[in-house]
Design a protein around this motif. Structure first.
Motif, mmCIF file in Angstrom:
data_model
loop_
_atom_site.group_PDB
_atom_site.id
_atom_site.type_symbol
_atom_site.label_atom_id
_atom_site.label_comp_id
_atom_site.label_asym_id
_atom_site.label_seq_id
_atom_site.Cartn_x
_atom_site.Cartn_y
_atom_site.Cartn_z
ATOM 1 N N SER A 40 0.947 -1.286 0.018
ATOM 2 C CA SER A 40 -0.033 0.111 -0.128
ATOM 3 C C SER A 40 0.751 1.359 0.047
ATOM 4 N N ALA A 41 2.033 1.191 -0.857
ATOM 5 C CA ALA A 41 2.894 2.569 -0.773
ATOM 6 C C ALA A 41 2.670 3.234 -1.956
ATOM 7 N N ALA A 48 -6.084 -7.747 -7.126
ATOM 8 C CA ALA A 48 -7.450 -7.147 -7.093
ATOM 9 C C ALA A 48 -8.571 -8.206 -6.921
ATOM 10 N N THR A 49 -9.425 -7.658 -6.198
ATOM 11 C CA THR A 49 -10.879 -8.404 -6.034
ATOM 12 C C THR A 49 -11.980 -7.345 -5.861
ATOM 13 N N ILE A 50 -13.130 -7.488 -6.138
ATOM 14 C CA ILE A 50 -14.424 -6.665 -6.029
ATOM 15 C C ILE A 50 -14.614 -6.744 -4.618
ATOM 16 N N ARG A 51 -14.411 -5.552 -3.984
ATOM 17 C CA ARG A 51 -14.711 -4.992 -2.657
ATOM 18 C C ARG A 51 -16.372 -4.660 -2.339
ATOM 19 N N ALA A 107 -18.651 -1.996 -10.428
ATOM 20 C CA ALA A 107 -17.884 -2.701 -9.283
ATOM 21 C C ALA A 107 -16.850 -1.750 -8.902
ATOM 22 N N LEU A 108 -16.397 -1.975 -7.423
ATOM 23 C CA LEU A 108 -15.507 -1.406 -6.860
ATOM 24 C C LEU A 108 -14.332 -2.342 -6.731
ATOM 25 N N PHE A 109 -13.063 -2.344 -7.290
ATOM 26 C CA PHE A 109 -12.026 -2.910 -7.392
ATOM 27 C C PHE A 109 -10.990 -2.605 -6.475
ATOM 28 N N GLY A 110 -10.132 -3.600 -5.909
ATOM 29 C CA GLY A 110 -9.119 -2.968 -4.854
ATOM 30 C C GLY A 110 -8.593 -4.036 -4.485
ATOM 31 N N ARG A 111 -7.328 -3.732 -3.689
ATOM 32 C CA ARG A 111 -6.656 -4.919 -3.046
ATOM 33 C C ARG A 111 -7.149 -4.906 -1.278
ATOM 34 N N ALA A 112 -6.966 -6.119 -0.993
ATOM 35 C CA ALA A 112 -7.057 -6.325 0.517
ATOM 36 C C ALA A 112 -5.545 -6.438 1.172
ATOM 37 N N PHE A 113 -5.374 -5.547 2.101
ATOM 38 C CA PHE A 113 -4.172 -5.594 2.674
ATOM 39 C C PHE A 113 -4.251 -6.147 4.275
#
Length: 210
Positions: A145-146, A173-176, A204-210
């Motif tokens: 997440s930098a 990335a996945t669908i949040r 759809a809202l995509f992003g990574r889970a940290f």
């Protein structure tokens, strides 16, 4: 969870008058705060130093700490220390007659400040109108997440579990979620899925889970 923790500062061992005044002020403070609906904890452990208590309750996330000692009582005052929000770096002297009202006002202001900051981060952290390749390139530079840019991507999407798995493999990335306000009836109509190119079925809202 506790909303307000009170840390009484003990009077000198032989000063019975100061002890009585402190206990009386403490009891009234607790009653006033509870009458305002707050969940209150009094940390009167005599085997733990005050500094350690302060650190412990900050670490536990209690939003307001109140310090009350004999000198404070003599001045009809106490000390407020908020954990977050504007002015949280400073201690504030508050009249004992205004503790409950000031606590409510201060905690309401803290909540509004935190909510506003979170909403601003969300609003500025969502990218729209991006292609899949643009999202993939950005996220590849987002290890730990930098990456200083947007971390969430609102895109037209055709529901397809196989393609979703491919995206997860390719860029983690996945669908949040499917944001309700972005999925009003007809909003996705006329748009093509940013991955498959087929007609979109959702936003759809995509992003990574940290």
């Amino acid at each position: 969870p506790t909303q307000v923790v009170i840390v009484p500062i003990a009077a000198k061992k032989n000063d019975e008058e100061a002890k009585a005044a402190l206990n009386s002020a403490l009891d009234k403070m607790v009653d006033d705060l509870k009458a305002q609906g707050f969940r209150v904890k009094v940390d009167d452990r005599d085997f733990v130093r005050n500094g350690a208590k302060y650190f412990e309750w900050e670490r536990k996330g209690v939003p307001l700490r109140i310090e009350l000692g004999p000198r404070d009582v003599a001045n009809n005052a106490c000390v407020f220390k908020y954990r977050a929000g504007e002015g949280s770096d400073d201690k504030v002297s508050v009249s004992l007659d205004e503790v409950a009202d000031q606590a409510k006002a201060g905690l309401d202001a803290m909540q509004a400040s935190l909510f506003g900051a979170a909403k601003e981060r969300l609003d500025t952290g969502v990218a729209t109108g991006v292609t899949y390749d643009e999202m993939k390139t950005a996220l590849e530079g987002d290890e730990a997440s930098a990456y200083p840019g947007s971390g969430l991507y609102l895109v037209p999407w055709k529901c397809d579990a196989e393609n979703e798995d491919k995206i997860k493999t390719e860029c983690k990335a996945t669908i949040r979620c499917y944001p309700l306000d972005a999925n009003e009836e007809g909003l996705h109509e006329g748009k093509k899925c940013f991955y498959s190119g087929d007609d979109a079925t959702h936003m759809a809202l995509f992003g990574r889970a940290f």
